[in-house]
Scaffold this motif. Structure first.
Motif, short mmCIF file in Angstrom:
data_model
loop_
_atom_site.label_atom_id
_atom_site.label_comp_id
_atom_site.label_asym_id
_atom_site.label_seq_id
_atom_site.Cartn_x
_atom_site.Cartn_y
_atom_site.Cartn_z
N LYS A 394 0.92 -1.18 0.02
CA LYS A 394 -0.06 0.06 -0.13
C LYS A 394 0.95 1.48 0.02
CE LYS A 394 -3.83 -2.34 2.58
NZ LYS A 394 -4.71 -2.30 3.55
N ILE A 395 1.21 1.64 -1.13
CA ILE A 395 2.17 2.84 -1.26
C ILE A 395 1.53 4.36 -1.11
CG2 ILE A 395 3.90 3.94 -2.85
CD1 ILE A 395 4.73 1.03 -2.01
N GLU A 396 2.22 5.10 -0.19
CA GLU A 396 1.87 6.56 -0.21
C GLU A 396 3.09 7.17 0.05
OE1 GLU A 396 -0.11 6.88 3.64
OE2 GLU A 396 0.17 4.84 4.12
N ALA A 397 3.17 8.57 -0.38
CA ALA A 397 4.23 9.50 -0.16
C ALA A 397 4.28 9.62 1.27
CB ALA A 397 3.84 10.75 -1.07
N VAL A 432 9.39 10.10 0.19
CA VAL A 432 9.48 8.89 -0.44
C VAL A 432 8.32 7.89 -0.50
CG1 VAL A 432 10.36 7.84 1.55
CG2 VAL A 432 11.03 7.07 -0.69
N PRO A 433 7.96 7.42 -1.68
CA PRO A 433 6.91 6.44 -1.67
C PRO A 433 7.04 5.06 -1.24
CG PRO A 433 7.90 6.60 -3.84
CD PRO A 433 8.62 7.72 -3.05
N HIS A 535 18.72 1.63 -1.56
CA HIS A 535 18.32 2.62 -2.74
C HIS A 535 16.66 2.39 -3.18
CE1 HIS A 535 22.54 3.50 -4.05
NE2 HIS A 535 22.75 2.52 -3.21
N LEU A 536 15.83 3.55 -3.00
CA LEU A 536 14.45 3.46 -3.48
C LEU A 536 14.29 4.47 -4.62
CD1 LEU A 536 13.01 3.37 0.10
CD2 LEU A 536 12.93 1.54 -1.44
N PRO A 537 13.44 3.92 -5.50
CA PRO A 537 12.87 4.95 -6.53
C PRO A 537 12.18 6.06 -5.79
CG PRO A 537 11.48 2.88 -6.69
CD PRO A 537 12.70 2.75 -5.73
N GLN A 538 12.27 7.45 -6.35
CA GLN A 538 11.90 8.64 -5.63
C GLN A 538 10.26 8.55 -6.21
OE1 GLN A 538 12.99 12.59 -6.45
NE2 GLN A 538 12.51 13.16 -4.50
N SER A 539 10.07 8.22 -7.71
CA SER A 539 8.80 8.22 -8.07
C SER A 539 7.85 7.12 -7.93
CB SER A 539 8.90 8.34 -9.60
OG SER A 539 7.72 8.27 -10.36
N ARG A 540 6.74 7.31 -7.70
CA ARG A 540 5.83 6.35 -7.24
C ARG A 540 5.63 5.41 -8.38
NH1 ARG A 540 0.20 7.33 -3.97
NH2 ARG A 540 -0.64 5.21 -3.83
N LYS A 541 5.42 5.85 -9.56
CA LYS A 541 5.32 5.07 -10.82
C LYS A 541 6.38 4.00 -10.94
CE LYS A 541 7.57 8.17 -14.03
NZ LYS A 541 7.54 9.18 -15.20
#
Length: 544
Positions: A394-397, A432-433, A535-541
């Motif tokens: 459940k992704i959220e910013a 971060v998402p 390392h995590l992507p900053q964009s939710r997409k």
């Protein structure tokens, strides 16, 4: 990959071939125009040589004719003068312009021709010193428009002169200067005859020529049988100049110089160079475009291959975790039933049974051991179930700083009791998402492991930065670290190098980070301790 390299090599070779072909065409065109101009110079020089030779012969013939005529008149006048038979009718018949005695006085009866007395006096003075029976036509005589000859009789010397108009006309027609002038009108800048004494003849008269002493090529050409054609600049205009050794009638050698305008050659060179530059630019642009297209195709194919590989890997992982899930559910069911019984029995022993006071301390210690081990076993079963079951994020910013502060707060009392510190260095604006529940488990596992790794006093430092399109989160400790061959192994399930470790914590961290499309690695610090790097992507997409 091999086919792409072959295609790239073929494109490069084709481009190089086009450039070399253009360069060859440029050089060939330049050489052709250069040869054409050199041939023109040589042709003009050949004509000039022939014309000069003809002019020398014609001039010599003119001199001979006039010399013969004056000799004839001089001999006739010497005979008639000796016999005192010379009269005006004979002078008129021979077209004599001037006749007078050189030794006798200036008696008007001895003078034939209209000249001022000063002119006659000047002429007599010059002619008295002149040799007999030789053609006299130098600058002095040209000034008086006469050509003369001195003859002798027994008692006197006489001089006979003709008008030089016809003589000069013949000289001009057949003279070298006139012939050079006729040739210089055929696209020729100048034609000249020159030796170490100076310029003998030149057309046009105002042509600019280098001086003999300043031009070594002029000096060398006299001692060589070879012709020279060279490039030169005359009044800032490019020219081709030919230098040719030329033997005159008297046997002396002079240099014939022929120059033609080479502006057309320079223009052809510029046009060829410009055309070559355009072709090179186009070829380079096409080469770069081809390389870019090939690189794009290669990148697209590589990305497709990587995606397919990742999907296959995810599929295999899902199968793997599904199998572990089935196994963990079965094992958990089989373990939790007796575990519940142990828990209930422990609780009844605590509240329903009494023991003598002397044994009470040992009894309570045994009950505590039972509860602790039961809780540890229950935690292992819970982690095992978590490791195997399917997970939907459940992704959220999420603002990272307050989230980390809240997650580590339960560990602050433990750290204080163990004389250790936990510090957080993250910008308040960094977002971060993430799935907050799963990411809280990640942080809890890493902070707990870091505290376990520190012997005595120490610090757990949590910090994060943004790097391009990703967030880098790091948990550092100054503990004992791991051997280099253990850094990857410890991420596998059931692998632990702690005395009471289950081997499931870091495996869960690795799985949860991968579910966020991130990467998780362990690195030994240069001084001491360990760094857990996420390392995590900053964009939710970018999170699947």
């Amino acid at each position: 990959m091999g086919r792409k390299i072959s295609l790239l090599a073929l494109v490069l070779l084709a481009g190089i071939g086009v450039i070399l072909g253009s360069r060859s065409f440029q050089q060939r065109t330049t050489r052709q125009v250069e040869r054409m101009l050199q041939t023109h110079v040589n042709t003009v020089a050949h004509l000039a040589k022939a014309s000069v030779s003809q002019g020398v012969w014609s001039t010599s013939t003119t001199y001979t004719l006039y010399e013969d005529r004056l000799l004839t008149v001089a001999h006739l006048f010497s005979v008639l003068d000796e016999a005192r038979l010379l009269n005006n009718d004979i002078r008129s018949a021979e077209a004599v312009a001037l006749h007078f005695s050189l030794l006798s006085s200036n008696d008007p009866a001895d003078i034939w021709g209209a000249r001022s007395s000063s002119t006659l006096t000047e002429l007599q003075q010059v002619l008295r010193k002149a040799p007999s029976y030789e053609l006299l036509e130098g600058s002095f005589f040209r000034r008086h428009k006469l050509v003369c000859m001195v003859y002798e009789i027994s008692t006197d010397r006489g001089a006979v002169c003709l008008n030089d108009s016809e003589f000069q006309k013949q000289k001009n027609v057949s003279g070298i200067g006139n012939l050079l002038s006729s040739l210089s009108n055929r696209g020729v800048t100048y034609i000249a005859l020159q030796d170490q004494t100076g310029i003998l003849a030149v057309s046009p008269a105002d042509a600019y020529l280098s001086r003999w002493k300043d031009d070594p090529a002029l000096q060398n050409i006299l001692h060589s049988d070879k012709n020279i054609v060279r490039e030169s600049n005359i009044h800032r205009t490019p020219h081709f100049e030919g230098l040719y050794p030329f033997k005159m009638a008297d046997g002396s050698t002079v240099v014939m110089r022929v120059a033609i305008d080479a502006s057309v050659f320079e223009q052809v060179k510029k046009n060829a160079s410009r055309r070559h530059g355009v072709i090179v630019s186009l070829v380079v642009a096409l080469e770069l475009l081809s390389i870019a297209i090939i690189a794009l195709i290669w990148h697209t194919q590589k990305k497709q291959v990587d995606t397919e590989h990742r999907l296959r890997q995810q599929k295999e992982e899902r199968k793997h975790w599904a199998l572990i899930g089935e196994l963990s559910a079965t094992v958990a069911h089989e373990i939790r039933n007796p575990l519940n019984a142990i828990g209930m029995t422990t609780q009844r022993l605590q509240y329903e049974f009494s023991v003598p006071e002397s044994e009470k301390e040992d009894f309570e210690h045994l009950l505590k051991v039972l509860r602790t081990e039961s809780e540890q076993l229950n935690r292992i079963v819970t982690d095992f179930l978590e490791l195997g079951k399917p997970i939907q994020l459940k992704i959220e910013a999420t603002r990272l700083n307050p989230f980390i502060q809240q997650t580590v707060s339960p560990f602050l009392l433990r750290a204080e009791q163990q004389h250790k510190t936990i510090s957080v260095d993250i910008a308040d604006t960094l977002t971060v998402p993430i799935d907050t529940q799963r990411f809280a488990q990640i942080i809890a596992n890493l902070v707990g492991n870091a505290l376990d790794a520190i012997d005595g006093d120490g610090t757990v430092h949590i910090h994060a930065v943004q790097n391009g399109h990703e967030i880098i989160l790091q948990v550092d400790d100054n503990g004992t670290g791991l051997a280099s061959d253990q850094l990857d192994e410890v991420l596998k399930p059931f692998v632990s190098y702690k005395a009471n470790g289950t081997g499931l914590g870091l495996a869960l961290v690795n799985r949860f980070v991968k579910l966020h499309n991130g990467t998780f690695t362990l690195q030994n610090n240069p001084k001491n301790g360990l760094s857990a790097v996420i390392h995590l992507p900053q964009s939710r997409k970018d999170i699947s």
